[in-house]
Scaffold this active site. Structure first.
Site, PDB file in Angstrom:
ATOM      1  N   LYS A 231     -91.458  16.617  51.631  1.00 25.40           N
ATOM      2  CA  LYS A 231     -91.471  15.900  50.360  1.00 25.40           C
ATOM      3  C   LYS A 231     -90.052  15.669  49.834  1.00 25.40           C
ATOM      4  O   LYS A 231     -89.116  16.368  50.201  1.00 25.40           O
ATOM      5  CB  LYS A 231     -92.360  16.620  49.339  1.00 25.40           C
ATOM      6  CG  LYS A 231     -93.836  16.397  49.681  1.00 25.40           C
ATOM      7  CD  LYS A 231     -94.792  16.978  48.676  1.00 25.40           C
ATOM      8  CE  LYS A 231     -96.230  16.669  49.139  1.00 25.40           C
ATOM      9  NZ  LYS A 231     -97.229  17.370  48.328  1.00 25.40           N
ATOM     10  N   ARG A 267    -100.314  23.015  53.677  1.00 22.39           N
ATOM     11  CA  ARG A 267    -100.576  21.668  54.206  1.00 22.39           C
ATOM     12  C   ARG A 267     -99.271  21.128  54.779  1.00 22.39           C
ATOM     13  O   ARG A 267     -98.328  20.916  54.033  1.00 22.39           O
ATOM     14  CB  ARG A 267    -101.096  20.774  53.070  1.00 22.39           C
ATOM     15  CG  ARG A 267    -101.456  19.361  53.491  1.00 22.39           C
ATOM     16  CD  ARG A 267    -101.893  18.536  52.284  1.00 22.39           C
ATOM     17  NE  ARG A 267    -102.273  17.184  52.651  1.00 22.39           N
ATOM     18  CZ  ARG A 267    -101.397  16.180  52.770  1.00 22.39           C
ATOM     19  NH1 ARG A 267    -100.118  16.372  52.556  1.00 22.39           N
ATOM     20  NH2 ARG A 267    -101.830  14.979  53.117  1.00 22.39           N
TER      21      ARG A 267
HETATM   22  C1  PT1 Z   1    -100.729  18.129  48.473  1.00 19.68           C
HETATM   23  C2  PT1 Z   1    -100.874  16.816  48.998  1.00 19.68           C
HETATM   24  C3  PT1 Z   1    -102.210  16.365  49.277  1.00 19.68           C
HETATM   25  N1  PT1 Z   1     -99.821  15.974  49.221  1.00 19.68           N
HETATM   26  C4  PT1 Z   1    -103.062  18.427  48.545  1.00 19.68           C
HETATM   27  N2  PT1 Z   1    -103.270  17.191  49.047  1.00 19.68           N
HETATM   28  C5  PT1 Z   1    -100.054  14.740  49.679  1.00 19.68           C
HETATM   29  N3  PT1 Z   1    -104.122  19.230  48.306  1.00 19.68           N
HETATM   30  C6  PT1 Z   1    -101.361  14.318  49.960  1.00 19.68           C
HETATM   31  C7  PT1 Z   1     -92.699  13.168  47.834  1.00 19.68           C
HETATM   32  O1  PT1 Z   1     -92.247  13.578  46.755  1.00 19.68           O
HETATM   33  O2  PT1 Z   1     -99.547  18.624  48.176  1.00 19.68           O
HETATM   34  N4  PT1 Z   1    -101.811  18.893  48.255  1.00 19.68           N
HETATM   35  N5  PT1 Z   1    -102.398  15.119  49.764  1.00 19.68           N
HETATM   36  C8  PT1 Z   1     -98.877  13.824  49.897  1.00 19.68           C
HETATM   37  N6  PT1 Z   1     -98.300  13.428  48.636  1.00 19.68           N
HETATM   38  C9  PT1 Z   1     -96.943  13.303  48.440  1.00 19.68           C
HETATM   39  C10 PT1 Z   1     -96.408  13.545  47.168  1.00 19.68           C
HETATM   40  C11 PT1 Z   1     -96.098  13.008  49.495  1.00 19.68           C
HETATM   41  C12 PT1 Z   1     -95.033  13.490  46.971  1.00 19.68           C
HETATM   42  C13 PT1 Z   1     -94.729  12.929  49.309  1.00 19.68           C
HETATM   43  C14 PT1 Z   1     -94.188  13.197  48.044  1.00 19.68           C
HETATM   44  O3  PT1 Z   1     -91.971  12.790  48.774  1.00 19.68           O
END
Ligand code: PT1
Length: 288
Positions: A231, A267
């Site tokens: 992230k 995850r």
């Molecule tokens: C997570 C999650 C998810 N993250 C759960 N499900 C994502 N339960 C998708 C960035 O800042 O943490 N928990 N499903 C992916 N989402 C992101 C959010 C991907 C922020 C990248 C960023 O780069």
């Protein structure tokens, strides 16, 4: 086993199997979205997706998380028909070739229902059952474990101006309210996994405080899940010029911190490296 964070015991799956929580479990990410080539691979072809799932399983993944709607900052919602078209063939294909527990990463009740029918076992809802009033009913009907994730806003707007008085306190209040909502729908407490939602309407300092204070979410007696993998908050620290491929070391550092604090589910994109980290931490702690 650890004096800090989380749950021992087990999570019961709809098919009467269970996930044992005596060690940190690894949830491997399988994105079936067009923007995901740098974020878990671009797996539109069910065959390729299955191949990738099998690789993650061979590397020690405990759960495969399948999602057809991106939730990265700025991403737009996807129509239900499109989301179903993306995830269902992949869920069916993965289920045909393995017994691995599958979570469906969706905020839509209908997508969750069809996914569970196609062989998924867990609902991973980044909106914590707020997006679709029918989601709680689906979870209760199928007796599927649900991941309640905290998010401030929606993926499209969540990083525009996130602000908290007290981030941990507000996320805790959110979990209390959402667990109560689940209770009202007859969803068993033992079926609820909570996730503070790294990167979902959080400033860098909020993300860091959440990881630093994971213990503060133990009060709910729910298994705790965390997603830090690749992230953008990691790049804010390492200044890696926004190349997700360079975030592996930073991702692993955050994973190790969470493992030390007894996180139940991580995850991740990098399954092999994370499984190795868990084994080494356990060996050092004398629990492996
Ligand atoms: C997570 C999650 C998810 N993250 C759960 N499900 C994502 N339960 C998708 C960035 O800042 O943490 N928990 N499903 C992916 N989402 C992101 C959010 C991907 C922020 C990248 C960023 O780069």
């Amino acid at each position: 086993m650890n004096e800090t964070t989380t749950q021992t015991g087990r999570i019961l799956l709809p098919d009467d199997r269970y996930l044992n929580l005596d060690r940190t479990l690894v949830m491997g990410i399988l994105n079936v979205t067009p923007d995901s080539f740098s974020d878990g691979g671009m797996f539109f072809e069910p065959d390729q997706a299955v191949q990738y799932a099998l690789e993650m399983i061979a590397q020690g993944a405990d759960i495969i998380d399948i999602g057809g709607e991106s939730s990265r900052p700025g991403s737009e919602p996807v129509e239900m028909e499109e989301e179903l078209k993306r995830v269902l063939p992949v869920i069916r294909a993965v289920r045909e070739s393995t017994r691995i527990p599958i979570s469906i990463d969706t905020t839509k009740g209908e997508v969750a229902r069809e996914a569970l029918r196609a062989g998924a076992n867990i609902i991973n809802d980044i909106s914590a059952l707020r997006s679709d009033p029918e989601m709680a009913e689906v979870a209760a009907t199928y007796k599927a474990p649900v991941v309640l994730m905290h998010m401030l806003g929606t993926p499209r707007t969540m990083q525009l101006e996130p602000r908290y008085q007290d981030c941990i306190k507000e996320i805790r209040q959110f979990f209390s309210e959402r667990i109560h909502h689940c209770h009202n729908y007859g969803i068993d407490k033992a079926q609820i996994i909570i996730d503070p939602g790294i990167g979902f309407g959080k400033r860098l300092e909020d993300n860091l405080e959440i990881i630093r204070r994971l213990e503060d979410f133990a009060m709910f007696d729910c298994p705790l899940m965390l997603g830090t993998s690749r992230k953008s908050f990691i790049s804010m620290i390492t200044k890696d010029k926004q190349n997700p491929e360079n975030r592996i070391g930073g991702s692993l550092a955050s994973a190790v911190l969470a493992i030390l604090k007894g996180i139940n589910i991580l995850r991740v994109h990098d399954v092999a490296a994370t499984v190795e980290a868990i084994k080494v931490v356990r060996a050092i702690e004398g629990t492996g």
